[in-house]
Scaffold this motif. Structure first.
Motif, mmCIF file in Angstrom:
data_model
loop_
_atom_site.group_PDB
_atom_site.id
_atom_site.type_symbol
_atom_site.label_atom_id
_atom_site.label_comp_id
_atom_site.label_asym_id
_atom_site.label_seq_id
_atom_site.Cartn_x
_atom_site.Cartn_y
_atom_site.Cartn_z
ATOM 1 N N ALA A 185 0.688 -4.939 -7.715
ATOM 2 C CA ALA A 185 1.957 -4.206 -7.680
ATOM 3 C C ALA A 185 1.851 -2.957 -6.821
ATOM 4 O O ALA A 185 2.802 -2.573 -6.135
ATOM 5 C CB ALA A 185 2.375 -3.834 -9.099
ATOM 6 N N GLY A 186 0.677 -2.317 -6.836
ATOM 7 C CA GLY A 186 0.520 -1.077 -6.091
ATOM 8 C C GLY A 186 0.186 -1.273 -4.625
ATOM 9 O O GLY A 186 0.564 -0.452 -3.787
ATOM 10 N N LEU A 187 -0.522 -2.371 -4.300
ATOM 11 C CA LEU A 187 -1.023 -2.540 -2.941
ATOM 12 C C LEU A 187 -0.141 -3.397 -2.058
ATOM 13 O O LEU A 187 -0.149 -3.243 -0.830
ATOM 14 C CB LEU A 187 -2.433 -3.151 -2.986
ATOM 15 N N GLU A 188 0.602 -4.313 -2.643
ATOM 16 C CA GLU A 188 1.323 -5.287 -1.823
ATOM 17 C C GLU A 188 2.759 -4.818 -1.603
ATOM 18 O O GLU A 188 3.623 -4.979 -2.444
ATOM 19 C CB GLU A 188 1.255 -6.669 -2.471
ATOM 20 N N ASP A 189 2.969 -4.222 -0.460
ATOM 21 C CA ASP A 189 4.259 -3.649 -0.104
ATOM 22 C C ASP A 189 4.656 -4.171 1.271
ATOM 23 O O ASP A 189 3.816 -4.553 2.086
ATOM 24 C CB ASP A 189 4.163 -2.126 -0.088
ATOM 25 N N ASN A 190 5.935 -4.205 1.528
ATOM 26 C CA ASN A 190 6.463 -4.627 2.831
ATOM 27 C C ASN A 190 6.006 -6.039 3.216
ATOM 28 O O ASN A 190 5.798 -6.348 4.400
ATOM 29 C CB ASN A 190 6.041 -3.640 3.927
ATOM 30 N N GLY A 191 5.802 -6.890 2.223
ATOM 31 C CA GLY A 191 5.442 -8.277 2.501
ATOM 32 C C GLY A 191 3.979 -8.506 2.799
ATOM 33 O O GLY A 191 3.556 -9.643 2.989
ATOM 34 N N ASP A 192 3.164 -7.425 2.849
ATOM 35 C CA ASP A 192 1.736 -7.596 3.096
ATOM 36 C C ASP A 192 1.064 -8.192 1.860
ATOM 37 O O ASP A 192 1.291 -7.738 0.741
ATOM 38 C CB ASP A 192 1.081 -6.256 3.427
ATOM 39 N N VAL A 193 0.219 -9.179 2.066
ATOM 40 C CA VAL A 193 -0.521 -9.799 0.976
ATOM 41 C C VAL A 193 -1.943 -9.265 1.029
ATOM 42 O O VAL A 193 -2.762 -9.716 1.831
ATOM 43 C CB VAL A 193 -0.505 -11.339 1.071
ATOM 44 N N ILE A 194 -2.223 -8.299 0.198
ATOM 45 C CA ILE A 194 -3.544 -7.669 0.172
ATOM 46 C C ILE A 194 -4.485 -8.425 -0.761
ATOM 47 O O ILE A 194 -5.675 -8.577 -0.473
ATOM 48 C CB ILE A 194 -3.439 -6.193 -0.271
ATOM 49 N N LEU A 195 -3.945 -8.907 -1.871
ATOM 50 C CA LEU A 195 -4.744 -9.603 -2.873
ATOM 51 C C LEU A 195 -4.146 -10.986 -3.101
ATOM 52 O O LEU A 195 -3.410 -11.211 -4.073
ATOM 53 C CB LEU A 195 -4.772 -8.801 -4.185
ATOM 54 N N THR A 212 -13.524 -10.684 2.411
ATOM 55 C CA THR A 212 -13.563 -9.226 2.488
ATOM 56 C C THR A 212 -12.204 -8.650 2.085
ATOM 57 O O THR A 212 -11.146 -9.194 2.436
ATOM 58 C CB THR A 212 -13.913 -8.786 3.923
ATOM 59 N N PHE A 213 -12.237 -7.570 1.353
ATOM 60 C CA PHE A 213 -11.017 -6.898 0.898
ATOM 61 C C PHE A 213 -10.130 -6.561 2.093
ATOM 62 O O PHE A 213 -10.582 -5.986 3.089
ATOM 63 C CB PHE A 213 -11.404 -5.631 0.144
ATOM 64 N N ARG A 214 -8.855 -6.913 2.002
ATOM 65 C CA ARG A 214 -7.920 -6.718 3.111
ATOM 66 C C ARG A 214 -7.285 -5.331 3.133
ATOM 67 O O ARG A 214 -6.538 -5.012 4.068
ATOM 68 C CB ARG A 214 -6.802 -7.763 3.035
ATOM 69 N N GLY A 215 -7.535 -4.543 2.126
ATOM 70 C CA GLY A 215 -6.907 -3.234 2.044
ATOM 71 C C GLY A 215 -7.544 -2.234 2.979
ATOM 72 O O GLY A 215 -8.481 -2.538 3.725
ATOM 73 N N PRO A 216 -7.054 -0.993 2.966
ATOM 74 C CA PRO A 216 -7.570 0.051 3.854
ATOM 75 C C PRO A 216 -9.054 0.324 3.615
ATOM 76 O O PRO A 216 -9.563 0.157 2.508
ATOM 77 C CB PRO A 216 -6.724 1.277 3.491
ATOM 78 N N VAL A 217 -9.739 0.752 4.668
ATOM 79 C CA VAL A 217 -11.149 1.142 4.561
ATOM 80 C C VAL A 217 -11.172 2.571 4.020
ATOM 81 O O VAL A 217 -11.355 3.541 4.754
ATOM 82 C CB VAL A 217 -11.849 1.057 5.938
ATOM 83 N N SER A 218 -10.974 2.680 2.729
ATOM 84 C CA SER A 218 -10.846 4.005 2.126
ATOM 85 C C SER A 218 -10.964 3.890 0.619
ATOM 86 O O SER A 218 -10.885 2.802 0.042
ATOM 87 C CB SER A 218 -9.490 4.632 2.491
ATOM 88 N N HIS A 219 -11.172 5.033 -0.015
ATOM 89 C CA HIS A 219 -10.961 5.123 -1.449
ATOM 90 C C HIS A 219 -9.449 5.131 -1.684
ATOM 91 O O HIS A 219 -8.698 5.815 -0.982
ATOM 92 C CB HIS A 219 -11.565 6.418 -2.001
ATOM 93 N N LEU A 220 -9.013 4.391 -2.683
ATOM 94 C CA LEU A 220 -7.587 4.278 -2.965
ATOM 95 C C LEU A 220 -7.294 4.854 -4.347
ATOM 96 O O LEU A 220 -8.011 4.574 -5.307
ATOM 97 C CB LEU A 220 -7.146 2.813 -2.930
ATOM 98 N N ALA A 221 -6.254 5.651 -4.438
ATOM 99 C CA ALA A 221 -5.768 6.148 -5.717
ATOM 100 C C ALA A 221 -4.376 5.573 -5.935
ATOM 101 O O ALA A 221 -3.443 5.934 -5.215
ATOM 102 C CB ALA A 221 -5.737 7.674 -5.726
#
Length: 548
Positions: A413-423, A334-343
């Motif tokens: 590049a856009g999602l992985e910030d502050n050491g979080d591994v989203i993808l 399952t996608f680890r990013g926010p439960v939202s539409h992302l721009a």
């Protein structure tokens, strides 16, 4: 009644006319219905009794400021659901504007928050984003944009079409020389949220979109929360039930018909439509015709005789189109990013992703694919003309494989910030690019499904749903819409389908009681009086009272 094109506009016209007793046949070149709104199953990916992996042209939102489309959805039966397929919509709790590493993200709740709607997992992100964004909001820029927005919200219709339609959006907001935050939020957001190019879009088009979004986020959306999506693939949860319902009312659906010409008779009416099929040429005879085709296809039907009969149709040659296609990544988790539409505001290709599985009612792994894919990460590519950092080429000049790698790199590049591994590496099971984008033998990309582009001064190039040819009518989001929205959207396509149906009813001499209802938008109390005052100023040749 012949409806040429089975997208949202065509299905809407067919719906309204079938309900009113017309003998309706819908024709489309494809084997599937729904046009750009249809799902695109990835054939051959299903095992173990599951369905093929679901693909889309790109994820789509059903926004709270829509008024006409929700009415149609409530009238499409779906099992025992009280409000039909409309009950298949689920709320996306946040809309997130994501900045590149080192800059601050902004998570906006899509409905005025209360104890029932606050998402404990995302609420801290929203509060943190708002607090971290405040230092970037330069006071003079806040005052400037607030004044600009107030001008747009209180301008009379005559000024909207007489002045703001002919004013570029970036010029209106005084884009040049402003801070990075101002330029990205108010300039770049247009092409991420809508099929627009901010550098060529009109102030009228961008302004109405921003005003509708703001009203909706403040709880004034006439149809609920600002952002919703379907709880499953679009065709399964919306389009197929619609087609079945219309068929039950008597409508017929004919696939594999590529309409290539309209024949104008000596009496000034369309005598027939001519299509190409796998079996050869086909003639379509009807009393009334609704051409519900995309702008780049419908204007190919305008013969010299038709152009002479209705010069407004000839002006459509000046309308432009753009690419706004999607790519799907089927993930092993399952996608680890926010439960939202992302721009992803800083992505060169203006990417807008959403992880869909958490919104869908059926368990993904058990329902689609081969039991390995657990997620459909749907990504809209809004900018196909800007070079990407990975290959240094715009999307239009890449191979499909390069597009998949470039989009993935821009998302990381856009999602992985502050050491979080989203993808994380190795998470992709497979990917699927909108099949409308194909590669020729020479390596060049072609697009079979472009989108109408609202440019400055494009309104006068567009046609009403009624044409000068007595039995020809138009539907689609390139047709002029007046009730609620006027930019590329399912809502606009639905409204123009309704307008085409009303024009048929009037031309056929039916009782006015059968008129199709058109739903307008909403605005705050008192704005009508402000617009009336501006109308006087506009007629006197004066600028808007706030345009100083």
């Amino acid at each position: 009644m012949a409806v040429l094109g089975g997208g949202i506009g065509g299905l809407t016209a067919a719906h309204e006319l079938t309900e009113r007793g017309f003998d309706v046949t819908v024709y489309d070149r494809r084997a599937e219905w729904g046009g750009k709104a249809r799902s695109l199953p990835v054939t051959g990916t299903a095992t173990g009794g599951r369905r093929d992996l679901p693909g889309e042209h790109g994820h789509r939102g059903f926004f709270g400021f829509y008024t006409n489309l929700p009415d149609a959805m409530r009238r499409i039966p779906f099992g025992d659901r009280t409000h039909g397929v409309w009950d298949n919509l689920v709320t996306v709790p946040y809309f997130a504007f994501i900045r590149e590493s080192g800059k601050d993200d902004l998570h906006l709740p899509t409905i005025p928050p209360d104890t029932r709607t606050l998402d404990p997992a995302t609420l801290p992100l929203a509060i943190e984003g708002l607090l971290r964004t405040m230092p970037q909001l330069l006071p003079h820029e806040c005052a400037l944009f607030a004044r600009k927005l107030a001008i747009l919200m209180t301008s009379c219709d005559e000024r909207q079409f007489g002045q703001w339609e002919h004013t570029g959006w970036l010029d209106f907001i005084e884009y040049e020389g402003k801070s990075d935050f101002y330029q990205v939020m108010w300039g770049g957001s247009a092409k991420v949220i809508e099929a627009l190019r901010p550098e060529t879009a009109s102030t009228r088009t961008c302004g109405q979109g921003i005003a509708k979004i703001l009203y909706s986020m403040l709880g004034m959306g006439p149809d609920g929360p600002f952002d919703r999506i379907l709880d499953g693939p679009t065709t399964e949860r919306f389009i197929d039930p619609w087609v079945r319902h219309l068929a039950s009312l008597g409508a017929r659906f004919v696939t594999g018909h590529l309409v290539e010409a309209l024949e104008l008779g000596s009496d000034g009416r369309i005598a027939a439509a001519h299509a190409r099929t796998a079996a050869g040429p086909a003639r379509i005879d009807a009393d009334w015709y609704v051409a519900a085709l995309p702008v780049d296809r419908v204007r190919q039907l305008w013969s010299p005789e038709i152009r002479a009969a209705d010069p407004q149709l000839a002006k459509m040659d000046g309308l432009r189109t753009t690419w706004c296609q999607g790519i799907m990544y089927y993930l092993k988790e399952t996608f680890r990013g926010p439960v939202s539409h992302l721009a992803l505001m800083d992505s060169p290709w203006a990417l807008a992703p959403v992880g869909q599985s958490r919104f869908w009612s059926a368990p993904f792994t058990e329902t689609w694919g081969d039991g390995v894919a657990a997620e459909s990460l749907s990504v809209v590519i809004s900018d196909w003309d800007t070079p990407g950092p990975l290959y240094g080429k715009p999307a239009k000049e890449c191979t499909p494989k390069e597009i998949s790698e470039e989009v993935w790199a821009q998302m990381k590049a856009g999602l992985e910030d502050n050491g979080d591994v989203i993808l994380p590496d190795g998470i992709v099971r497979s990917w699927f690019l909108d099949p409308a984008v194909t590669q020729t033998a020479g390596g060049r990309l072609e697009n079979d499904d472009t989108y109408f582009l609202n440019d400055v001064s494009s309104w006068h190039l567009r046609s009403e749903a009624v044409t000068a040819i007595p039995n020809l009518f138009l539907a689609g989001y390139h047709v002029r819409a007046h009730s609620n929205l006027d930019f590329t959207s399912m809502e606009t396509a639905n409204e123009t389908g309704r307008r085409a149906a009303n024009a048929v009813l009037e031309a056929a001499g039916t009782d006015g009681a059968d008129e199709v209802r058109l739903f307008g938008g909403v605005e705050p109390p008192g704005f009508a009086e402000l617009k009336a005052a501006d109308h006087i100023r506009y007629r006197l040749g004066l600028p808007h009272v706030l345009d100083i």
